[in-house]
Motif scaffolding. Structure first.
Motif, PDB file in Angstrom:
ATOM      1  N   SER A 209      23.448 -10.159 -71.255  1.00 23.17           N
ATOM      2  CA  SER A 209      22.711 -10.573 -70.073  1.00 23.17           C
ATOM      3  C   SER A 209      21.383 -11.185 -70.496  1.00 23.17           C
ATOM      4  CB  SER A 209      22.465  -9.389 -69.137  1.00 23.17           C
ATOM      5  OG  SER A 209      21.951  -9.827 -67.895  1.00 23.17           O
ATOM      6  N   ILE A 210      20.929 -12.171 -69.718  1.00 24.78           N
ATOM      7  CA  ILE A 210      19.702 -12.907 -70.028  1.00 24.78           C
ATOM      8  C   ILE A 210      18.756 -12.797 -68.836  1.00 24.78           C
ATOM      9  CG2 ILE A 210      18.746 -15.195 -70.518  1.00 24.78           C
ATOM     10  CD1 ILE A 210      21.575 -15.864 -71.714  1.00 24.78           C
ATOM     11  N   GLY A 211      17.536 -12.359 -69.090  1.00 32.14           N
ATOM     12  CA  GLY A 211      16.568 -12.231 -68.003  1.00 32.14           C
ATOM     13  C   GLY A 211      15.424 -11.320 -68.376  1.00 32.14           C
ATOM     14  N   THR A 212      15.134 -10.339 -67.523  1.00 33.38           N
ATOM     15  CA  THR A 212      14.051  -9.391 -67.771  1.00 33.38           C
ATOM     16  C   THR A 212      14.628  -8.066 -68.268  1.00 33.38           C
ATOM     17  OG1 THR A 212      14.057  -8.425 -65.552  1.00 33.38           O
ATOM     18  CG2 THR A 212      12.782 -10.447 -65.865  1.00 33.38           C
ATOM     19  N   SER A 213      13.734  -7.125 -68.565  1.00 34.12           N
ATOM     20  CA  SER A 213      14.174  -5.807 -69.038  1.00 34.12           C
ATOM     21  C   SER A 213      15.012  -5.080 -67.993  1.00 34.12           C
ATOM     22  CB  SER A 213      12.958  -4.954 -69.423  1.00 34.12           C
ATOM     23  OG  SER A 213      12.091  -4.799 -68.307  1.00 34.12           O
ATOM     24  N   LYS A 214      14.850  -5.446 -66.713  1.00 28.40           N
ATOM     25  CA  LYS A 214      15.616  -4.791 -65.652  1.00 28.40           C
ATOM     26  C   LYS A 214      17.106  -5.118 -65.724  1.00 28.40           C
ATOM     27  CE  LYS A 214      11.885  -4.176 -62.324  1.00 28.40           C
ATOM     28  NZ  LYS A 214      11.431  -4.362 -60.926  1.00 28.40           N
ATOM     29  N   ASN A 215      17.463  -6.136 -66.491  1.00 30.27           N
ATOM     30  CA  ASN A 215      18.876  -6.482 -66.646  1.00 30.27           C
ATOM     31  C   ASN A 215      19.658  -5.391 -67.372  1.00 30.27           C
ATOM     32  OD1 ASN A 215      17.725  -8.975 -65.780  1.00 30.27           O
ATOM     33  ND2 ASN A 215      19.454 -10.063 -66.651  1.00 30.27           N
ATOM     34  N   GLN A 216      18.947  -4.418 -67.956  1.00 30.63           N
ATOM     35  CA  GLN A 216      19.630  -3.290 -68.583  1.00 30.63           C
ATOM     36  C   GLN A 216      20.533  -2.578 -67.588  1.00 30.63           C
ATOM     37  OE1 GLN A 216      17.437  -0.542 -71.046  1.00 30.63           O
ATOM     38  NE2 GLN A 216      15.890  -2.078 -71.539  1.00 30.63           N
ATOM     39  N   GLU A 217      20.094  -2.505 -66.319  1.00 26.08           N
ATOM     40  CA  GLU A 217      20.896  -1.843 -65.286  1.00 26.08           C
ATOM     41  C   GLU A 217      22.256  -2.532 -65.136  1.00 26.08           C
ATOM     42  OE1 GLU A 217      18.542  -2.132 -61.768  1.00 26.08           O
ATOM     43  OE2 GLU A 217      16.763  -1.265 -62.714  1.00 26.08           O
ATOM     44  N   THR A 218      22.238  -3.848 -65.129  1.00 29.51           N
ATOM     45  CA  THR A 218      23.475  -4.615 -64.988  1.00 29.51           C
ATOM     46  C   THR A 218      24.376  -4.405 -66.195  1.00 29.51           C
ATOM     47  OG1 THR A 218      22.223  -6.270 -63.739  1.00 29.51           O
ATOM     48  CG2 THR A 218      24.401  -6.923 -64.528  1.00 29.51           C
ATOM     49  N   LEU A 219      23.781  -4.390 -67.382  1.00 26.88           N
ATOM     50  CA  LEU A 219      24.570  -4.167 -68.603  1.00 26.88           C
ATOM     51  C   LEU A 219      25.163  -2.766 -68.625  1.00 26.88           C
ATOM     52  CD1 LEU A 219      22.299  -5.969 -71.219  1.00 26.88           C
ATOM     53  CD2 LEU A 219      24.592  -6.667 -70.486  1.00 26.88           C
ATOM     54  N   ARG A 220      24.425  -1.776 -68.146  1.00 26.20           N
ATOM     55  CA  ARG A 220      24.951  -0.408 -68.101  1.00 26.20           C
ATOM     56  C   ARG A 220      26.145  -0.331 -67.154  1.00 26.20           C
ATOM     57  NH1 ARG A 220      23.596   1.979 -72.707  1.00 26.20           N
ATOM     58  NH2 ARG A 220      21.349   1.977 -73.051  1.00 26.20           N
ATOM     59  N   THR A 221      26.109  -1.134 -66.096  1.00 24.12           N
ATOM     60  CA  THR A 221      27.266  -1.190 -65.190  1.00 24.12           C
ATOM     61  C   THR A 221      28.488  -1.729 -65.926  1.00 24.12           C
ATOM     62  OG1 THR A 221      25.850  -1.538 -63.257  1.00 24.12           O
ATOM     63  CG2 THR A 221      28.157  -2.176 -63.039  1.00 24.12           C
TER      64      THR A 221
END
Length: 252
Positions: free
Chosen positions: A62-74
């Motif tokens: 995923s590319i973006g901000t640190s908050k994209n970790q949530e999407t990757l965890r999904t």
């Protein structure tokens, strides 16, 4: 076979989008975010290929901000093996343009050496439908877009595409880029045990600078506005009256 799946963090498709009062963009304050639905389908398909024995590893990026970790965890909870986060922005309102995304993904592909990139055909926030095609051009790989069925046949992928005239089946040599459509599959829900396991799966973090890619925007958003409200319909008493109204409106 290793499969790379790019995933984007977007406003949840059930949320009504609000435009900022000054027209400078979309209001993201206290808005529920989730994985782009097309990317979710791509993750599901990659996991199914692994379950069939056609793939050995699924890597989400995923590319973006640190908050994209949530999407990757999904994605990890759904069944991806590991994840890569590329921090390319500090502000969640910054949308990395497709060409910059394609360049970053190319750098990841060069490092990871996957045999297939499975991506959503487009993101629901900007509807560009360009990243997959740009990535294929940068890599010089085969591409199959709008996939509604994907099968692996030796060193090739057999892909059924949704086109205006119906369905088209093509065979592309691996490595290849495949962008998926809505009717490819029904994504699974992540179970609680898998959500817990996802917290322990590897998630590497890189920056755009680490990959040597300039993500400075080439486009300028001049204004963002709400779509015009749909006008009420008008009842007519006969076909002749309908034709007359259409002629008046210049539709015939």
């Amino acid at each position: 076979m290793k499969v790379l799946v790019p995933v984007k963090r977007v406003i949840d498709y059930n949320v009504k989008v609000r435009v900022k009062a000054d027209g400078s963009g979309v209001d993201l304050a206290n808005v529920k975010m989730s994985m782009n639905p097309f990317d979710e389908i791509a993750v599901e398909e990659a996991i199914r290929l692994k379950e069939k024995g056609a793939a050995e590893e699924v890597v989400a990026v995923s590319i973006g901000t640190s908050k994209n970790q949530e999407t990757l965890r999904t994605a990890l909870a759904m069944g991806a093996d590991r994840a890569i986060l590329i921090e390319a922005a500090d502000d969640v309102h910054t949308d990395i343009e497709p060409l910059a995304v394609a360049k970053l993904l190319k750098a990841v592909v060069d490092e990871e050496k996957p045999q297939m990139v499975l991506a959503g055909k487009q993101a629901i926030d900007n509807d560009m439908n360009a990243t997959g095609q740009m990535l294929a051009a940068l890599l010089g790989w085969s591409q199959a877009t709008f996939a509604s069925e994907v099968n692996i046949d030796g060193d090739a992928a057999v892909v059924t595409r949704e086109v205006d005239g119906g369905l088209q089946t093509i065979k592309v040599q691996l490595p290849a880029i495949v962008t998926v459509d809505l009717r490819l599959n029904e994504p699974r829900y992540a179970s609680l045990p898998n959500i817990m396991k996802a917290k322990k799966k590897p998630l590497d973090t890189k920056t755009a600078a680490d990959l040597g890619v300039d993500v400075a925007p080439r486009l300028e958003i001049v204004k963002t506005s709400e779509p015009e409200a749909r006008k009420a319909g008008e009842m007519v008493g006969s076909v002749d009256e309908l034709v007359s109204k259409l002629k008046e409106a210049g539709a015939v």
